[in-house]
Scaffold this active site. Structure first.
Site, mmCIF file in Angstrom:
data_model
loop_
_atom_site.group_PDB
_atom_site.id
_atom_site.type_symbol
_atom_site.label_atom_id
_atom_site.label_comp_id
_atom_site.label_asym_id
_atom_site.label_seq_id
_atom_site.Cartn_x
_atom_site.Cartn_y
_atom_site.Cartn_z
ATOM 1 C CE LYS A 70 -8.711 -13.502 -6.860
ATOM 2 N NZ LYS A 70 -7.359 -12.964 -6.991
ATOM 3 C CG ASP A 106 -3.940 -14.240 -7.704
ATOM 4 O OD1 ASP A 106 -3.947 -13.812 -8.937
ATOM 5 O OD2 ASP A 106 -5.174 -14.196 -7.288
ATOM 6 N N GLY A 130 0.110 -5.867 4.381
ATOM 7 C CA GLY A 130 -1.326 -6.348 3.945
ATOM 8 C C GLY A 130 -1.895 -7.601 4.573
ATOM 9 C CB ALA A 131 -3.716 -9.298 6.661
ATOM 10 N N GLY A 132 -5.118 -9.037 3.303
ATOM 11 C CA GLY A 132 -6.302 -9.435 2.526
ATOM 12 C C GLY A 132 -5.947 -10.631 1.508
ATOM 13 N N GLY A 133 -6.898 -10.646 0.367
ATOM 14 C CA GLY A 133 -6.772 -11.676 -0.415
ATOM 15 C C GLY A 133 -5.571 -12.001 -1.095
HETATM 16 P P1 NAP Z 1 -8.074 -6.473 -0.085
HETATM 17 O O1 NAP Z 1 -8.371 -8.045 0.314
HETATM 18 O O2 NAP Z 1 -9.129 -5.724 0.059
HETATM 19 O O3 NAP Z 1 -6.985 -6.168 1.038
HETATM 20 C C1 NAP Z 1 -6.637 -4.820 1.153
HETATM 21 C C2 NAP Z 1 -5.459 -4.414 2.157
HETATM 22 O O4 NAP Z 1 -5.137 -3.297 2.173
HETATM 23 C C3 NAP Z 1 -5.775 -5.016 3.313
HETATM 24 O O5 NAP Z 1 -4.752 -5.581 4.382
HETATM 25 C C4 NAP Z 1 -6.211 -3.371 3.995
HETATM 26 O O6 NAP Z 1 -5.878 -3.344 5.574
HETATM 27 C C5 NAP Z 1 -4.844 -2.602 3.446
HETATM 28 N N1 NAP Z 1 -5.510 -1.320 3.377
HETATM 29 C C6 NAP Z 1 -6.298 -0.779 2.434
HETATM 30 N N2 NAP Z 1 -6.262 0.562 2.652
HETATM 31 C C7 NAP Z 1 -5.129 0.910 3.496
HETATM 32 C C8 NAP Z 1 -4.559 2.205 3.959
HETATM 33 N N3 NAP Z 1 -5.196 3.386 3.786
HETATM 34 N N4 NAP Z 1 -3.678 1.895 4.845
HETATM 35 C C9 NAP Z 1 -3.041 0.789 5.142
HETATM 36 N N5 NAP Z 1 -3.613 -0.411 4.775
HETATM 37 C C10 NAP Z 1 -4.515 -0.155 3.894
HETATM 38 O O7 NAP Z 1 -7.409 -6.364 -1.352
HETATM 39 P P2 NAP Z 1 -6.478 -7.520 -2.145
HETATM 40 O O8 NAP Z 1 -7.490 -8.125 -3.398
HETATM 41 O O9 NAP Z 1 -5.732 -8.071 -1.283
HETATM 42 O O10 NAP Z 1 -5.560 -6.579 -3.127
HETATM 43 C C11 NAP Z 1 -4.474 -5.753 -2.489
HETATM 44 C C12 NAP Z 1 -3.584 -5.210 -3.594
HETATM 45 O O11 NAP Z 1 -3.396 -6.042 -4.630
HETATM 46 C C13 NAP Z 1 -4.498 -4.183 -4.650
HETATM 47 O O12 NAP Z 1 -3.609 -3.013 -4.467
HETATM 48 C C14 NAP Z 1 -4.260 -4.724 -5.881
HETATM 49 O O13 NAP Z 1 -3.929 -3.652 -6.821
HETATM 50 C C15 NAP Z 1 -3.207 -5.761 -5.905
HETATM 51 N N6 NAP Z 1 -3.347 -6.794 -6.901
HETATM 52 C C16 NAP Z 1 -2.514 -7.174 -7.521
HETATM 53 C C17 NAP Z 1 -2.586 -8.098 -8.524
HETATM 54 C C18 NAP Z 1 -1.588 -8.586 -9.564
HETATM 55 O O14 NAP Z 1 -1.679 -9.415 -10.168
HETATM 56 N N7 NAP Z 1 -0.340 -7.813 -9.739
HETATM 57 C C19 NAP Z 1 -3.937 -8.910 -8.795
HETATM 58 C C20 NAP Z 1 -4.684 -8.524 -7.839
HETATM 59 C C21 NAP Z 1 -4.605 -7.362 -6.780
HETATM 60 P P3 NAP Z 1 -7.003 -3.764 6.724
HETATM 61 O O15 NAP Z 1 -7.057 -5.089 6.845
HETATM 62 O O16 NAP Z 1 -6.771 -2.971 7.790
HETATM 63 O O17 NAP Z 1 -8.219 -3.274 5.964
#
Ligand code: NAP
Length: 286
Positions: A70, A106, A130-133
């Site tokens: 992305k 998104d 959260g602070a990921g993508g």
């Molecule tokens: P990502 O970039 O890997 O970020 C993951 C986030 O979750 C980070 O902030 C991480 O914190 C936190 N995290 C992971 N495990 C944790 C734990 N045990 N306790 C507390 N915080 C935790 O992932 P992403 O791509 O942003 O995706 C995040 C979510 O979005 C996923 O659950 C996915 O199902 C959802 N999603 C939804 C859609 C939709 O269209 N509805 C599309 C894509 C994704 P740290 O920074 O501390 O590691």
């Protein structure tokens, strides 16, 4: 039937096997009787440049882009939609006569799902976990719509970095906190909307919730970006407490529906897309 005139669309990412996008878009093409097909492409990081050259060379009309591409795709495109440019990430590419334009549906899909379910008043206070993508796209979209944002993350430095980026881009204060019960208790007492953009509540953490049930008041709107399971433990607790809840399926469908319109110029058959994805996820629709 696939013919010599069939237009090709697809999704690039790695891994890609779990994607819901091919059945969602193919159901939409079928419903509108469009001579189009949508396929998954497994593209590794080192192959991204070639994949985009291939898109131009083979006249692939549109692509969705998922992890890990992305951010890396941005410099390979000819134009960016202004919001995608601010976010610095693209999940949808439109190919018009070899000119590639990137969008972030998104972000717009999240806002559409939110606005469909909750009355928007400027300045509402949103806590984003959260602070990921996904959090990144959501925070930029919320800032553009003038919501007040507070980012809470397990790793505080990542929350702070994202808050600073959004803050600099929109010239507004964005708060950042480490995720712990004490912080959540005080932050949520003043919040209107809670968004879970962490992965807590799916896969190996399906039995977990990022926020204890006792902190979820009936006044909150609780949005979980996770769509599998459709009702996470967080959403169940929030619903039990009388809060309004929104699941990640709405966001998934809207990012797809907005991409569909960008590619075809047509309104996506939302109900058909929802039925198809819901049946795959094994849901019973109400
Ligand atoms: P990502 O970039 O890997 O970020 C993951 C986030 O979750 C980070 O902030 C991480 O914190 C936190 N995290 C992971 N495990 C944790 C734990 N045990 N306790 C507390 N915080 C935790 O992932 P992403 O791509 O942003 O995706 C995040 C979510 O979005 C996923 O659950 C996915 O199902 C959802 N999603 C939804 C859609 C939709 O269209 N509805 C599309 C894509 C994704 P740290 O920074 O501390 O590691």
């Amino acid at each position: 039937m696939i013919s010599g005139e069939t237009k090709v669309y697809g999704i690039i990412g790695n891994p890609i096997a779990h994607t819901m996008s091919p059945p969602m878009h193919n159901a939409a093409f079928k419903e509108l009787e469009l001579n189009c097909i949508y396929v998954p492409f497994l593209v590794e990081e080192a192959g991204l440049v070639h994949a985009i050259e291939g898109m131009r060379a083979m006249d692939i009309k549109g692509l969705n882009v998922t992890m890990p591409h992305k951010l890396a795709i941005v410099p390979l495109l000819d134009h960016l939609d202004p919001l995608a440019e601010k976010i610095g990430a693209v999940n949808t590419v439109v190919n018009k006569s070899g000119i590639l334009t990137g969008y972030n549906t998104d972000a717009t899909g999240f806002i559409k799902a939110l606005l469909d379910n909750c009355i928007y008043t400027q300045g509402q206070r949103v806590v984003v976990l959260g602070a990921g993508g996904v959090s990144r796209a959501i925070c930029f979209a919320l800032a553009e719509k003038k919501y007040e944002i507070c980012i809470v993350n397990r790793t505080y430095t990542k929350a702070l970095k994202l808050a600073n980026e959004v803050s600099n881009m929109f010239n507004k204060d964005i708060e950042a906190y480490e995720m712990n019960e004490k912080n959540l208790q005080s932050i949520l007492s003043e919040a209107n909307i809670l968004v879970n953009a962490t992965s807590v509540g799916m896969d190996s953490t399906i039995e977990k919730t990022p926020v204890a049930a006792a902190l979820l008041s009936s006044e909150l709107v609780v949005f979980d970006t996770i769509y599998c399971p459709i009702e996470t433990k967080l959403l169940k607790s929030a619903k039990n407490n009388g809060a309004k809840v929104i699941g990640g399926l709405d966001m998934l469908l809207w990012q797809g529906a907005i991409a569909f319109k960008l590619w075809t110029g047509l309104e996506a058959p939302f109900d058909t897309m929802k039925k198809e994805v819901s049946s795959i996820l094994g849901l019973h629709e109400d």
